[in-house]
Design an enzyme around this catalytic site. Sequence first.
Site, PDB file in Angstrom:
ATOM      1  N   ASP A 205       0.841  -1.095   0.115  1.00 49.31           N
ATOM      2  CA  ASP A 205       0.135   0.025   0.152  1.00 49.31           C
ATOM      3  C   ASP A 205       0.735   1.284   0.086  1.00 49.31           C
ATOM      4  O   ASP A 205       1.697   1.336   0.805  1.00 49.31           O
ATOM      5  CB  ASP A 205      -1.058  -0.135   1.196  1.00 49.31           C
ATOM      6  CG  ASP A 205      -2.111   0.933   1.166  1.00 49.31           C
ATOM      7  OD1 ASP A 205      -3.223   0.524   1.076  1.00 49.31           O
ATOM      8  OD2 ASP A 205      -1.708   2.200   1.174  1.00 49.31           O
TER       9      ASP A 205
ATOM     10  N   ASN B  16     -12.911  -3.333   2.826  1.00 47.89           N
ATOM     11  CA  ASN B  16     -13.659  -2.079   3.004  1.00 47.89           C
ATOM     12  C   ASN B  16     -14.831  -2.124   1.851  1.00 47.89           C
ATOM     13  O   ASN B  16     -14.248  -2.457   0.785  1.00 47.89           O
ATOM     14  CB  ASN B  16     -12.799  -1.033   2.844  1.00 47.89           C
ATOM     15  CG  ASN B  16     -11.914  -0.783   4.063  1.00 47.89           C
ATOM     16  OD1 ASN B  16     -12.257  -1.093   5.138  1.00 47.89           O
ATOM     17  ND2 ASN B  16     -10.802  -0.112   3.848  1.00 47.89           N
TER      18      ASN B  16
ATOM     19  N   GLY C  42     -15.415   2.549   4.130  1.00 48.55           N
ATOM     20  CA  GLY C  42     -14.522   3.524   3.668  1.00 48.55           C
ATOM     21  C   GLY C  42     -13.530   3.070   2.562  1.00 48.55           C
ATOM     22  O   GLY C  42     -12.413   3.429   2.355  1.00 48.55           O
ATOM     23  N   GLN C  43     -14.395   2.390   1.631  1.00 51.08           N
ATOM     24  CA  GLN C  43     -13.572   1.886   0.533  1.00 51.08           C
ATOM     25  C   GLN C  43     -13.427   3.404  -0.493  1.00 51.08           C
ATOM     26  O   GLN C  43     -14.368   4.241  -0.888  1.00 51.08           O
ATOM     27  CB  GLN C  43     -14.451   0.854  -0.252  1.00 51.08           C
ATOM     28  CG  GLN C  43     -13.827   0.462  -1.431  1.00 51.08           C
ATOM     29  CD  GLN C  43     -14.707  -0.781  -2.391  1.00 51.08           C
ATOM     30  OE1 GLN C  43     -15.946  -0.921  -1.788  1.00 51.08           O
ATOM     31  NE2 GLN C  43     -14.031  -1.193  -3.403  1.00 51.08           N
TER      32      GLN C  43
ATOM     33  N   HIS D  38     -10.431  -5.341  -3.024  1.00 49.46           N
ATOM     34  CA  HIS D  38      -8.974  -5.764  -2.552  1.00 49.46           C
ATOM     35  C   HIS D  38      -9.086  -6.203  -0.857  1.00 49.46           C
ATOM     36  O   HIS D  38     -10.003  -5.708  -0.289  1.00 49.46           O
ATOM     37  CB  HIS D  38      -8.006  -4.517  -2.813  1.00 49.46           C
ATOM     38  CG  HIS D  38      -8.620  -3.256  -2.202  1.00 49.46           C
ATOM     39  ND1 HIS D  38      -9.614  -2.539  -2.647  1.00 49.46           N
ATOM     40  CD2 HIS D  38      -8.225  -2.447  -0.828  1.00 49.46           C
ATOM     41  CE1 HIS D  38      -9.861  -1.416  -2.150  1.00 49.46           C
ATOM     42  NE2 HIS D  38      -9.098  -1.473  -1.056  1.00 49.46           N
TER      43      HIS D  38
ATOM     44  N   HIS E  15      -6.890  -5.805   2.676  1.00 51.15           N
ATOM     45  CA  HIS E  15      -5.788  -5.529   3.030  1.00 51.15           C
ATOM     46  C   HIS E  15      -5.285  -6.350   3.946  1.00 51.15           C
ATOM     47  O   HIS E  15      -5.978  -6.925   5.012  1.00 51.15           O
ATOM     48  CB  HIS E  15      -6.127  -4.120   3.869  1.00 51.15           C
ATOM     49  CG  HIS E  15      -6.803  -2.877   3.232  1.00 51.15           C
ATOM     50  ND1 HIS E  15      -6.129  -1.577   3.069  1.00 51.15           N
ATOM     51  CD2 HIS E  15      -7.887  -2.725   2.796  1.00 51.15           C
ATOM     52  CE1 HIS E  15      -6.805  -0.956   2.446  1.00 51.15           C
ATOM     53  NE2 HIS E  15      -7.761  -1.482   2.314  1.00 51.15           N
TER      54      HIS E  15
HETATM   55  P1  AMP Z   1      -9.755   1.058   0.270  1.00 50.98           P
HETATM   56  O1  AMP Z   1      -9.895   2.489   1.248  1.00 50.98           O
HETATM   57  O2  AMP Z   1     -10.067   0.248   1.114  1.00 50.98           O
HETATM   58  O3  AMP Z   1     -10.433   1.341  -0.891  1.00 50.98           O
HETATM   59  O4  AMP Z   1      -8.140   1.107   0.034  1.00 50.98           O
HETATM   60  C1  AMP Z   1      -7.524   1.583  -0.882  1.00 50.98           C
HETATM   61  C2  AMP Z   1      -6.041   1.835  -0.508  1.00 50.98           C
HETATM   62  O5  AMP Z   1      -5.323   1.736  -1.708  1.00 50.98           O
HETATM   63  C3  AMP Z   1      -5.472   2.760   0.482  1.00 50.98           C
HETATM   64  O6  AMP Z   1      -4.984   2.197   1.522  1.00 50.98           O
HETATM   65  C4  AMP Z   1      -4.647   3.689  -0.544  1.00 50.98           C
HETATM   66  O7  AMP Z   1      -3.557   4.051   0.329  1.00 50.98           O
HETATM   67  C5  AMP Z   1      -3.993   2.348  -1.613  1.00 50.98           C
HETATM   68  N1  AMP Z   1      -3.433   2.901  -2.610  1.00 50.98           N
HETATM   69  C6  AMP Z   1      -4.144   3.746  -3.480  1.00 50.98           C
HETATM   70  N2  AMP Z   1      -3.352   4.113  -4.619  1.00 50.98           N
HETATM   71  C7  AMP Z   1      -2.193   3.240  -4.573  1.00 50.98           C
HETATM   72  C8  AMP Z   1      -1.178   3.085  -5.451  1.00 50.98           C
HETATM   73  N3  AMP Z   1      -0.953   3.546  -6.516  1.00 50.98           N
HETATM   74  N4  AMP Z   1      -0.331   1.881  -4.926  1.00 50.98           N
HETATM   75  C9  AMP Z   1      -0.604   1.302  -3.797  1.00 50.98           C
HETATM   76  N5  AMP Z   1      -1.708   1.623  -2.916  1.00 50.98           N
HETATM   77  C10 AMP Z   1      -2.475   2.703  -3.433  1.00 50.98           C
END
Ligand code: AMP
Length: 114
Positions: free
Chosen positions: A30, A87, A93-94, A100, A102
């Site tokens: 991340d 999420n 909180g998505q 995905h 985490h």
């Molecule tokens: P969510 O809030 O569950 O949709 O998680 C999305 C996650 O993607 C967040 O923790 C961001 O920090 C991560 N994220 C967004 N863009 C990137 C990227 N280019 N590379 C790696 N992680 C990312």
Amino acid sequence: MGDTIFGKIIRREIPADIVYENDEVLAFRDLNPQAPVHVLFIPKLALATLNDAQESQAALLGKLLLAAADYAKREGFAERGYRTVINCNEDGGQTVFHLHVHLLAGRHMQWPPG
Ligand code: AMP
């Protein structure tokens, strides 16, 4: 569904720190880690949210979790523990609409989450 930043990572159009890959699953660190270890496990098949997953994709969902557990074992923190989170939509909180998981580890996690 529309394309997302994760689709671009799958197609190698933008860089990511990829830690695991097979035919169906990709995992990368991340960009904004919330723990010393913070890895995202995504299906290469673009599903926007958990709500969009179909019965026929049950095995794929399982493979995401198993890939996360395998990674934890391989990296040596499985016994100590970790957290997996999916999420979903606004209240969950998505922010990226490509399903995905985490994987968070390397510090003690509080419960309940904020
Ligand atoms: P969510 O809030 O569950 O949709 O998680 C999305 C996650 O993607 C967040 O923790 C961001 O920090 C991560 N994220 C967004 N863009 C990137 C990227 N280019 N590379 C790696 N992680 C990312």
